[in-house]
Design a protein around this motif. Structure first.
Motif, PDB file in Angstrom:
ATOM      1  N   ALA A 185     -28.395  73.910 -22.273  1.00 55.08           N
ATOM      2  CA  ALA A 185     -29.004  72.597 -22.825  1.00 55.08           C
ATOM      3  C   ALA A 185     -29.138  72.514 -23.957  1.00 55.08           C
ATOM      4  CB  ALA A 185     -30.395  72.276 -22.061  1.00 55.08           C
ATOM      5  N   GLN A 206     -25.088  70.934 -23.079  1.00 52.27           N
ATOM      6  CA  GLN A 206     -25.439  70.018 -22.223  1.00 52.27           C
ATOM      7  C   GLN A 206     -26.517  68.919 -22.792  1.00 52.27           C
ATOM      8  OE1 GLN A 206     -23.553  70.231 -19.040  1.00 52.27           O
ATOM      9  NE2 GLN A 206     -22.536  71.741 -20.500  1.00 52.27           N
ATOM     10  N   ASP A 207     -26.629  67.522 -22.345  1.00 50.10           N
ATOM     11  CA  ASP A 207     -27.592  66.725 -22.710  1.00 50.10           C
ATOM     12  C   ASP A 207     -27.156  66.205 -24.070  1.00 50.10           C
ATOM     13  OD1 ASP A 207     -29.092  67.740 -20.222  1.00 50.10           O
ATOM     14  OD2 ASP A 207     -30.058  69.124 -21.493  1.00 50.10           O
TER      15      ASP A 207
END
Length: 783
Positions: free
Chosen positions: A526, A603-604
């Motif tokens: 993340a 990610q994100d």
């Protein structure tokens, strides 16, 4: 039933009763020699009839085959830490909060208010553990760990003599989790160290370390040989309650064979608590075990539930710590350690001395300003204190004992690890267009990742659980990789090969493959984890989450100007400059580039957080420029008068005077007459526009999260997803995830093995979902 079987059952019952009288009641009824005779008889009979040996036999405490590692255990009810009180004022404040939380009448001129009943117990200095009994049999033991997840030490706790393998009597709940402290008495500790010395082994510094080290042995036979004891202090999960008070619980547990503190008492009101604290403090040295304070708990379980919890601690309990203990010793030398950020920190090397039962030979000196404040010289006699009975600290120099050959303490000009130059940090205070520079308290090695100490610490941080979470890379492994020249930056971890690591100490074929797989598994972090892993000064987990959630892309975070970063929650100008400086550094840019080239996929990432779209104003931007003499009101007047930043920059004196008083107008004009100031202001505006934060950018609708305001509880084992994933998913939808069930709980997710929380949820008529229903709920449109 055979005669042998009958005699075995008789001996077990008799030995269990003697164990109970000896360890729990402290009322032995037979001499040790007679106990040993009965034990030998049972052992001989079981040797002749191995088919009759059962797990709860008193003979089954000798340990078994060594484990290769401990497995993890998730606590159904978190094992929270306690808040601390250090004086009478702290205790009275705690009592006030409890009384207010329970809405009890306060005292007045005509009399005292209602008094709360508290349980009082000494705070044992050992290792907190959880014991799980099912149908009266011990099935699992676990360490506290981080409060949420501990280690399975079931084999080891079975070797502790006063932990019952089977509960006495009857009437216990089907599921009963007992919590307490495993510790070592002072006499047992002395015997252990004598045995260690006789065998040429390493001695332990204090009973707590000895107990913790003994209980976490992979070879339980070693644990069995150590003089460990257990004392129960409370409960975790239970399938049914059996008392309405804390002391009632402990007394009933004692009836079932659990050892509890002989010092357990009931106090009526805070005055009784303080009397108990002073009494046991006076007797502390004569107690057979080490304690570091007293634990007070609201005795009524109903009141405990009403008071509830803070984030990491219950509101109904507190640990009243004893004052730090002090001793005199000699300062032999001052050495310097280098940390992850390059900070060169002085460490006192002391003539070993026992402080509060612990042998102290090192103490922190924090920084050179602290050395100067103390007036410290090598050779001095100093007063050492264990702050909170934990951290050794030099608190004072005894000047009258200073020897004639005492030497001053000097910061090294060169790094003791890499030889790079050591510089004193500078503090830059920015206010209203001015920068004030002063000397900081910290000295730093300028070698950065060329310095082995900084490199090792940076990589240890990078791979840590809350950062990139690369399992199998502990401190020793990282040190090896750096010392062997295999890793010179975090990016090099992603080029390691099997051949490079398989021959390193502590590695073999399987562990090498596991490490490479763990490194590969970390390639999709993340964004918040990645930012935190980079080790930016002053950027912890929460700040990393703010950056990731707000700017939503590494590219924006890297480019963000300090003034733009200050628009984000809880990011001040100094932290903003640290972030900007980190990402402006060419070496850091190179490492990040290499990480991305070597397969990291963050990610994100996506569009700017909706709440930040078009979130700025012209007046706010002008105010952030810190123009001397111009505050928020003056900035707003300029915005209203000229309508654009370019208009303010180009305004002549006469136009400026129509908006502001003469002094402020002159200050604005002089500020923007500097080409550098004008360029910097326009660059900030351009970035706000580029990010979508500009006042003329498209405004986005901030939609409410679907579970906002709801409290959910997870219980039992989840098989379709991990508990961490389930919690993160609920939190992303706006829910609060709690560890306890109450009337305010919106929904309980109950997996296999759900216990008391599920029972309570059903009693309260709450909504309950099994895991399949929960997964189906999460897959609904709009969730």
């Amino acid at each position: 039933m055979t005669a042998a079987n009958t005699r075995i059952l008789e001996l077990r019952a008799e030995l269990d009763q003697h164990n109970y009288r000896y360890h729990v009641l402290d009322e032995p009824s037979i001499p040790d020699a007679e106990y040993d005779r009965l034990f030998r008889e049972l052992k001989a009979l079981e040797a002749e009839h191995p088919e009759l040996v059962t797990a709860d036999s008193p003979t089954q405490r000798v340990g078994s085959t060594a484990l290769s590692a401990f497995t993890q255990v998730r606590h159904e009810v978190p094992m929270l830490s306690l808040g601390n009180a250090f004086d009478d004022t702290d205790m009275r404040e705690f009592d006030r909060r409890v009384s207010e939380g329970l809405d009890l009448p306060a005292g007045d001129l005509f009399g005292g208010g209602a008094e709360v009943e508290y349980s009082c117990e000494p705070k044992l200095d050992g290792l907190a553990v959880s014991l799980l009994y099912q149908d009266g049999y011990l099935v699992r033991g676990a360490t506290r760990g981080d409060g949420t997840t501990g280690e399975d030490i079931s084999v080891n706790v079975r070797t502790v003599r006063n932990i019952p393998l089977k509960l006495h009597g009857s009437g216990w709940p089907a599921v009963l989790e007992v919590r307490g402290e495993v510790f070592m008495s002072k006499a047992g500790f002395d015997r252990l160290n004598e045995a260690q010395l006789a065998a040429g082994g390493k001695t332990f510094a204090n009973p707590r370390n000895a107990a913790a080290g003994s209980l976490r042995q992979l070879d339980s036979k070693i644990t069995a040989s150590r003089p460990l004891e257990f004392c129960c202090y409370g409960l975790g999960q239970v399938s049914e309650e059996f008392s309405d008070t804390h002391i009632g619980n402990l007394k009933q547990l004692q009836q079932w064979g659990m050892p509890i503190s002989h010092e357990l008492k009931l106090a009526r009101g805070i005055a009784d608590c303080l009397d108990y604290y002073r009494d046991i403090g006076e007797r502390r040295a004569s107690l057979p075990y080490e304690i570091d304070g007293v634990v007070f708990k609201v005795n009524s379980l109903a009141s405990q539930r009403e008071l509830g919890f803070r984030a990491r601690e219950p509101r109904w309990a507190i640990a009243h710590k004893f004052p730090a203990m002090e001793e005199l010793t000699e300062l032999l030398d001052v050495e310097f350690q280098v940390g992850r950020t390059g900070a060169v920190t002085p460490v006192a090397r002391l003539k070993p001395v026992k402080v509060a039962g612990v042998t102290v030979s090192n103490a922190t000196l924090h920084n050179m300003d602290e050395v100067a404040r103390l007036g410290l010289m090598i050779g001095d006699t100093v007063i050492i204190r264990r702050a909170g009975d934990v951290i050794p600290q030099v608190v004072q120099v005894v000047l009258e004992r200073r020897p004639g050959d005492a030497r001053p303490v000097h910061i090294p000009e060169r790094c003791p690890v890499c030889g790079s130059h050591v510089e004193r940090t500078q503090l830059v205070k920015r206010s209203k267009g001015r920068e004030t520079i002063s000397e900081g308290a910290v000295y730093r090695c300028v070698g950065r990742l060329a310095c082995g100490a900084q490199l090792k610490q940076a990589i240890i941080h990078f791979v840590s659980r809350r950062a990139m979470d690369i399992e199998g890379l502990g401190e020793k492994s990282v040190e090896q990789l750096v010392d062997e020249g295999l890793v010179s930056s975090p990016a090099d971890l992603y080029t390691l090969t099997f051949e490079q690591i398989v021959d390193l100490e502590g590695f073999a074929e399987l562990s090498s493959k596991n490490l490479l797989q763990a490194i590969a598994d970390s390639k999709r972090p993340a964004l918040a984890r990645f930012i935190y892993a980079l080790g930016i000064p002053d950027v912890g987990e929460e700040t990393a989450k703010v950056l990731a959630r707000s700017l939503a892309s590494l590219e924006r975070v890297q480019r963000a100007l300090p003034q733009v970063l200050t628009y984000l929650p809880d990011i001040g100008l100094e932290v903003a400059y640290e972030i900007h400086s980190f990402f402006s550094d060419a070496h850091n840019q190179q490492v990040i580039g290499q990480l991305l080239e070597r397969g990291l996929e963050l990610q994100d990432q996506g569009e700017l957080g909706a709440e930040f779209a078009a979130s700025t104003t012209l007046g706010g931007l002008i105010d952030k420029l810190h123009i001397p003499s111009v505050g928020p009101g003056g900035a707003q007047k300029l915005a209203e008068k000229f309508g654009s930043l370019q208009g303010v920059i180009e305004a002549d004196w006469l136009d400026m005077r129509q908006a502001l008083p003469e002094k402020q107008a002159k200050s604005v004009r002089e500020f923007f007459d500097s080409p550098d100031n004008a360029r910097a202001a326009l660059a900030i505006e351009a970035q706000l526009r580029d990010f979508g934060m500009h006042w003329q950018s498209e405004k986005k609708t901030v939609e409410g999260l679907p579970l906002a305001g709801q409290t959910w509880v997870l219980t039992g084992s989840l098989e379709l997803m991990s508990r961490d994933v389930a919690k993160a998913r609920l939190e992303s939808l706006g829910a609060k995830v709690s560890g306890s069930v109450s009337g305010k709980t919106h929904c309980v997710v109950a997996g296999p093995g759900a216990g008391s929380k599920l029972v309570k949820a059903n009693e309260l008529g709450l909504k309950v979902l099994d895991e399949e229903a929960f997964v189906a709920f999460l897959s609904q449109p709009g969730i």
